[in-house]
Structure formats: structure tokens, C-alpha cells
Write an enzyme that holds these catalytic residues in place. Structure first.
Site, PDB file in Angstrom:
ATOM      1  N   LYS A   1       0.847  -1.171   0.087  1.00  8.81           N
ATOM      2  CA  LYS A   1      -0.116  -0.087  -0.028  1.00  8.81           C
ATOM      3  C   LYS A   1       1.180   1.206  -0.088  1.00  8.81           C
ATOM      4  O   LYS A   1       1.510   1.245   0.968  1.00  8.81           O
ATOM      5  CB  LYS A   1      -1.000  -0.081   1.306  1.00  8.81           C
ATOM      6  CG  LYS A   1      -1.811   1.247   1.268  1.00  8.81           C
ATOM      7  CD  LYS A   1      -2.687   1.092   2.551  1.00  8.81           C
ATOM      8  CE  LYS A   1      -3.377   2.351   2.873  1.00  8.81           C
ATOM      9  NZ  LYS A   1      -4.437   2.617   1.754  1.00  8.81           N
TER      10      LYS A   1
ATOM     11  N   THR B   1      -2.348   6.595   0.018  1.00  4.34           N
ATOM     12  CA  THR B   1      -3.798   6.834   0.793  1.00  4.34           C
ATOM     13  C   THR B   1      -4.791   7.892   0.077  1.00  4.34           C
ATOM     14  O   THR B   1      -4.173   8.947  -0.502  1.00  4.34           O
ATOM     15  CB  THR B   1      -3.470   7.044   2.486  1.00  4.34           C
ATOM     16  OG1 THR B   1      -4.831   6.980   3.005  1.00  4.34           O
ATOM     17  CG2 THR B   1      -2.795   8.352   2.536  1.00  4.34           C
TER      18      THR B   1
ATOM     19  N   GLU C   1      -3.215   0.810  -3.616  1.00  2.00           N
ATOM     20  CA  GLU C   1      -4.013   0.745  -2.524  1.00  2.00           C
ATOM     21  C   GLU C   1      -3.970  -0.710  -1.824  1.00  2.00           C
ATOM     22  O   GLU C   1      -4.420  -1.147  -0.929  1.00  2.00           O
ATOM     23  CB  GLU C   1      -5.351   1.044  -2.576  1.00  2.00           C
ATOM     24  CG  GLU C   1      -5.529   2.686  -2.667  1.00  2.00           C
ATOM     25  CD  GLU C   1      -5.693   3.311  -0.975  1.00  2.00           C
ATOM     26  OE1 GLU C   1      -5.260   2.422  -0.033  1.00  2.00           O
ATOM     27  OE2 GLU C   1      -5.795   4.528  -0.877  1.00  2.00           O
TER      28      GLU C   1
END
Length: 103
Positions: free
Chosen positions: A19, A22, A72
Site C-alpha cells: 500500500k 492513501t 492501495e
């Protein structure tokens, strides 16, 4: 004190480098490239790493792509569902790209 928090379910993906972005609403659009942030878990504010902000880019929910979803570590459908759960009715978003600098 932590500068930004993530739901605990994202901790392992962040630490593993799966990831790398954000997506946040306007309340967290103030971060700047080069900024070093302490990261905590949303549930208990427990520190788990430090990240460096690489970029902050405005975007719209409607133009999120499979590349955003890949960054993500989820599918585009799941990403849109997660965003709608966290920010119901919000369409103006900000993509914050980051890298872990210490864990």
C-alpha cells in the site's frame, strides 16, 4: 503523537510496501511532499512506522483508476466501496503517495 492514522487492517500492507498511497478528504489535504509523518493505527493510535510524503494530488472519486486500486492493494470496486464507507457523499479527494522510511 502520530501525524496520520490508518485503519489497523492496512498496517501489514503498508509495512510490506503493498500500500503506497492513501486517499483522503480535504481535512487531510494539508500534507506536503517531503514531509516526514509518524503513522499510527486509527483504532488505538499506536505508532507503527514513519513515512515520507512523496506527493499530494487532488482527484475525484469518479476518476479513480485500477492503478490507484493497485497502489492501495485492492480492486477498484473495493477501493470505491471503502472510500464511500469512510467519506459518504464526498467526491473531491486527495491521493497522498508515500514511502515507509522506518518501521
Amino acid at each position: 503523537m502520530n501525524d496520520i492514522t490508518f485503519f489497523q487492517r492496512f498496517e501489514s500492507d503498508i509495512l510490506a510496501g503493498r500500500k503506497t498511497i492513501t486517499i483522503r478528504d480535504e481535512s487531510e489535504a494539508h500534507f506536503e511532499p517531503g514531509q516526514i509523518l509518524r503513522v499510527g493505527r486509527y483504532e488505538d493510535d499506536g505508532y507503527f512506522c514513519t513515512i515520507k510524503v512523496l506527493s499530494v494530488t487532488p482527484t475525484l472519486l469518479s476518476v479513480l483508476t485500477d492503478e490507484h486500486a493497485r497502489q492501495e492493494n485492492m480492486t477498484l470496486e473495493v477501493l470505491r466501496d471503502v472510500i464511500n464507507d469512510i467519506y459518504p457523499g464526498v467526491t473531491q479527494l486527495y491521493v497522498i503517495a508515500f514511502e515507509v522510511v522506518s518501521a
